[in-house]
Enzyme design. Structure first.
Site, PDB file in Angstrom:
ATOM      1  CG  HIS A 172      -2.042  -1.013   1.088  1.00 36.84           C
ATOM      2  ND1 HIS A 172      -2.033  -2.200   1.789  1.00 36.84           N
ATOM      3  CD2 HIS A 172      -3.175  -1.024   0.330  1.00 36.84           C
ATOM      4  CE1 HIS A 172      -3.121  -2.888   1.487  1.00 36.84           C
ATOM      5  NE2 HIS A 172      -3.828  -2.202   0.602  1.00 36.84           N
ATOM      6  CG  ASN A 173       4.039   1.137  -2.330  1.00 36.30           C
ATOM      7  OD1 ASN A 173       3.516   1.162  -3.441  1.00 36.30           O
ATOM      8  ND2 ASN A 173       4.840   0.146  -1.950  1.00 36.30           N
ATOM      9  CB  ALA A 174       3.316   6.549  -4.075  1.00 39.83           C
ATOM     10  CB  VAL A 175       4.683   1.807  -6.622  1.00 41.36           C
ATOM     11  CG1 VAL A 175       4.852   1.082  -7.959  1.00 41.36           C
ATOM     12  CG2 VAL A 175       5.948   2.573  -6.280  1.00 41.36           C
ATOM     13  CG  HIS A 176      -1.572  -0.204  -4.541  1.00 46.63           C
ATOM     14  ND1 HIS A 176      -2.130  -1.203  -5.306  1.00 46.63           N
ATOM     15  CD2 HIS A 176      -2.586   0.296  -3.780  1.00 46.63           C
ATOM     16  CE1 HIS A 176      -3.424  -1.320  -5.021  1.00 46.63           C
ATOM     17  NE2 HIS A 176      -3.721  -0.413  -4.105  1.00 46.63           N
ATOM     18  CG  ASP A 213      -5.346   1.771  -0.657  1.00 41.65           C
ATOM     19  OD1 ASP A 213      -6.322   1.714   0.123  1.00 41.65           O
ATOM     20  OD2 ASP A 213      -5.049   0.844  -1.432  1.00 41.65           O
ATOM     21  CD  GLN A 373      -1.642 -13.657  -4.415  1.00 43.16           C
ATOM     22  OE1 GLN A 373      -2.275 -13.116  -5.313  1.00 43.16           O
ATOM     23  NE2 GLN A 373      -1.431 -13.068  -3.256  1.00 43.16           N
TER      24      GLN A 373
END
Length: 455
Positions: A172-176, A213, A373
């Site tokens: 849950h970061n800016a790349v996501h 997010d 998964q």
């Protein structure tokens, strides 16, 4: 023993409550606004201490090679910063810098393709993938001109959003956020939807994807509840993180004054619709949205000329974008799977340290990546994307996603079967956990699943 039993409630209690009292005394827990939507100030989320994980083999970013690749030269950083501000250097910089920026520009020319590699794009933009992507999309969709947005103010707002994501979160970061935004752009371009969308719809779709997010702490709602986090009291244990993401976004919009020139009624509508979109990503509401989508498609009563139906499909598009990792090509999907499971396991380590019950999917000794998964793809992703494919009349993009999903599921099944029987939990047990979290178990079950935990 007395001290040990008090630890769980003290994970966030003493220090955070003191900080909260200070903020209340200053009157800055929320940002006052003319539109009536409460907004939280930037950085209002209390710090969650992950230092206990620093000595583990899997702490920090996943993979030393990835970390090394992001150590870009000062010249590249300087050039990229000036490029984002719109100030192009009069003379070319180092060849390597121009090469990286050229590759980033080339990637943006193909931003509507499904095999877009957001990890590579993030490296090429020196960790500014979200800002760079949104600036490009706002311009290419004509939103800057249509809404008379100031480019400097827009950039300021996007930087605020990007910086309020926690870079220490594996998932849950800016790349996501950038990945979800790129997927949202692809979905907005679907012929079945695009011909009905207004500029406001497009802007809401992109903004909600970018901020859905923001300020995520890397732990789930149940973790916040059992550690007595003050946000749980604030939102009464209902869509706690989603409400926080929304209110934080509203706070940044007001602080940046991005829409200050627009009529009050319009800004109020934008803020409310952003809230409706962001809160739709609550995984506990998955079944609710799926049933409604299926009914409307089967009854053929979806009217995209109607603003309410368009908004509903924007909610569905955002939900699809948020959990589209299983539909990416294997090389990208696998990276996201490893990242989200690393975040799960970090939460499990915290819960173990503070003698809390380990949450579903967070026990590294029992919950393997393949089994997590398989359960998620089978019970959450596949049903949603089959209905999305139905909506798009099996468009080329939808067929590509379903094909990737099928291949990736088969790959995880083969990896699951090659693992020793003693390592990791069974896919059946993890499927049951995911069913419980998405409200597909007992109908009257209390919905306290892992918010935003989308493998």
């Amino acid at each position: 023993m007395e001290n040990q039993t008090s630890k769980p409630s003290e994970v966030f209690s003493n220090n955070d409550r003191r900080q909260k009292k200070k903020r209340l005394a200053r009157g800055d827990v929320r940002v006052g606004g003319q539109t009536g939507v409460p907004a939280e100030r930037r950085g209002s989320y209390p710090f969650i201490d992950f230092r206990i994980l620093n000595n583990t083999a899997h702490s920090g970013e996943i993979g030393t090679k990835k970390k090394v690749k992001r150590l870009l030269s000062f010249q590249r950083y300087f050039h990229a910063s000036r490029l984002l501000r719109g100030a192009i250097p009069p003379s070319p910089l180092h060849f390597l810098d121009e090469d990286y920026l050229g590759q980033a520009r080339h990637m943006l020319s193909k931003v509507g393709t499904w095999d877009f590699d957001i990890f590579l794009f993030d490296r090429l933009t020196n960790g500014n993938s979200l800002v760079t992507l949104l600036c490009h999309l706002f311009n290419s969709h004509g939103l800057i001109h249509h809404f008379h947005l100031d480019m400097v103010t827009l950039h300021k707002f996007l930087v605020m959003v990007q910086e309020d994501y926690h870079s220490q979160n594996p998932y849950h970061n800016a790349v996501h956020a950038a990945d979800v935004t790129q997927a949202m752009h692809c979905f907005l371009m679907e012929p079945k939807l695009s011909s009905f969308l207004t500029p406001l719809d497009i802007m809401l779709g992109l903004l909600s994807a970018a901020a859905h997010d923001v300020d995520h702490p890397g732990v789930s709602q149940p973790f916040l509840i059992k550690t007595n986090h003050y946000l749980c009291s604030l939102y009464q244990n209902e869509s706690v993180l989603e409400n926080h993401h929304w209110r934080s976004t509203v706070g940044m919009l007001r602080e940046s004054r991005l829409f200050a020139h627009l009529p009050k009624e319009m800004t109020q509508d934008i803020e409310q619709q952003l809230g409706s979109l962001i809160k739709a990503t609550d995984i506990n509401r998955q079944n609710e949205f799926l049933i409604r989508l299926r009914d409307q498609l089967n009854n053929q009563n979806l009217r995209l000329e109607d603003a309410q139906d368009r908004h509903f499909m924007l909610q569905i598009a955002l939900k699809c974008a948020d959990i589209c990792n299983p539909c990416r090509m294997w090389e990208l999907s696998k990276q996201w799977s490893e990242r989200v499971c690393e975040e799960f396991y970090r939460q499990g380590h915290l819960e173990q340290k503070f003698e809390l019950e380990i949450s579903p999917l967070c026990n590294q000794q029992k919950d393997s990546i393949p089994s997590i998964q398989i359960g998620f793809m089978t019970h959450v992703a596949e049903p949603l994307f089959k209905e999305w494919s139905h909506f798009t009349d099996n468009s080329p993009l939808a067929e590509n996603m379903i094909s990737n999903l099928t291949r990736n599921l088969a790959k995880w099944n083969s990896l699951q079967h090659t693992q020793p029987s003693s390592g990791g939990g069974s896919s059946d047990s993890n499927s049951n956990k995911i069913n419980d979290q998405t409200g597909q178990g007992t109908e009257n079950e209390e919905q306290t699943g892992n918010e935003g935990d989308t493998p």
